[in-house]
Design an enzyme around this catalytic site. Structure first.
Site: not given
Length: 275
Positions: A15, A17, A48, A52, A56, A59, A163, A189
């Site tokens: 990944d 970030a 928010a 994650m 986006k 999200h 994902r 993460d």
């Protein structure tokens, strides 16, 4: 011809970030807060962070489906957020993300050494992200300037489904010429990223301290008292239980040791789908 199980790993799929760059995964989360605020809707940093790892748009849709956020939206616009509203939020999010991505582009301490150690073990370095291609181009450019170049990059809008679907991880398998998904390890993460690797049939490694789950800067992480850090590790481990990572480690710095452990398991005939 008979099927032959892989005896060693061939690639890692990293990944971005919270894994290789942006300790604490602040770039995407803070921009969600700012994008919603421009529509007059308050979203906390903690809220928010919840979805994650997803693409986006997905999200934002997931955030808008949260009852408390949906009600805040209704209070401003006198309606619940539709897909068209989600797209409007996404279209505001994108330029903000591109504009501010450099603020959180630093490599995670020790990442370059860990990746060099993986390459020394003969591994290819794949990568994927919840960022769309237009943002990934900027992320890749900044990482290159800091000394990190992945062998392959897959953005979330370059596959049919992001994902937690396995498409991005599998796109790396194809591009890198990996002979078997069991010869890959997915490192992330977030729980959608771990589910991505699981669904792709890979070994999976969840990062507990460098990313979204802990949500601290490197300096804040290093300053945590031992008792508090142990409690946070336990909390984050529980968060990952449903996605069933094979390993949990603090940061990418520990990954070379995990790769050695996985190679030993493969040599004994163990496969990721069995655990």
């Amino acid at each position: 011809m008979h099927y032959q199980q892989p005896a060693r790993l061939q690639a890692v799929v990293l990944d971005w970030a919270g894994t290789v760059v942006d300790f604490g995964s602040f770039a995407p989360t803070q921009i969600f807060v700012e994008a919603f605020a421009e529509f007059g809707v308050a979203v906390s940093l903690e809220e928010a962070r919840g979805p994650m790892g997803m693409g986006k748009w997905d999200h934002i849709r997931t955030l808008c489906n949260q009852p408390q956020i949906a009600e805040r939206y209704r209070a401003v616009f006198d309606r619940l957020p539709s897909d068209e509203d989600v797209t409007a939020l996404y279209e505001r999010f994108m330029p903000l993300q591109i504009e501010k991505i450099a603020l959180h582009s630093a490599l995670i301490p020790g990442a370059l050494d860990a990746i060099a150690a993986l390459r020394d073990q003969g591994l290819k370095i794949g990568s994927c992200s919840g960022y769309p291609a237009v943002v990934m181009a900027k992320v890749v450019e900044l990482a290159r300037a800091n000394g990190y170049i992945a062998d392959h990059v897959v953005a979330t809008d370059e596959v049919p489904n992001g994902r937690p679907h396995p498409a991005q991880a599998l796109a790396n398998v194809i591009a890198l010429g990996v002979s078997d998904v069991a010869a890959c390890v997915k490192v992330d993460d977030t729980w959608p990223g771990i589910l991505e690797g699981r669904s792709a049939g890979m070994w999976t490694v969840a990062l507990t301290c460098s990313g979204n789950a802990l949500g601290l800067t490197y300096e804040q992480f290093k300053a945590l008292p031992a008792e508090k850090l142990a409690a946070e590790r336990a909390r984050i481990s529980r968060m990952f239980e449903g996605s069933r990572p094979h390993y949990l480690i603090d940061t990418i710095c520990e990954l070379p040791g995990v790769v050695e452990a996985i190679n030993a398991r493969l040599a004994r005939g163990e496969m990721p789908q069995s655990y």
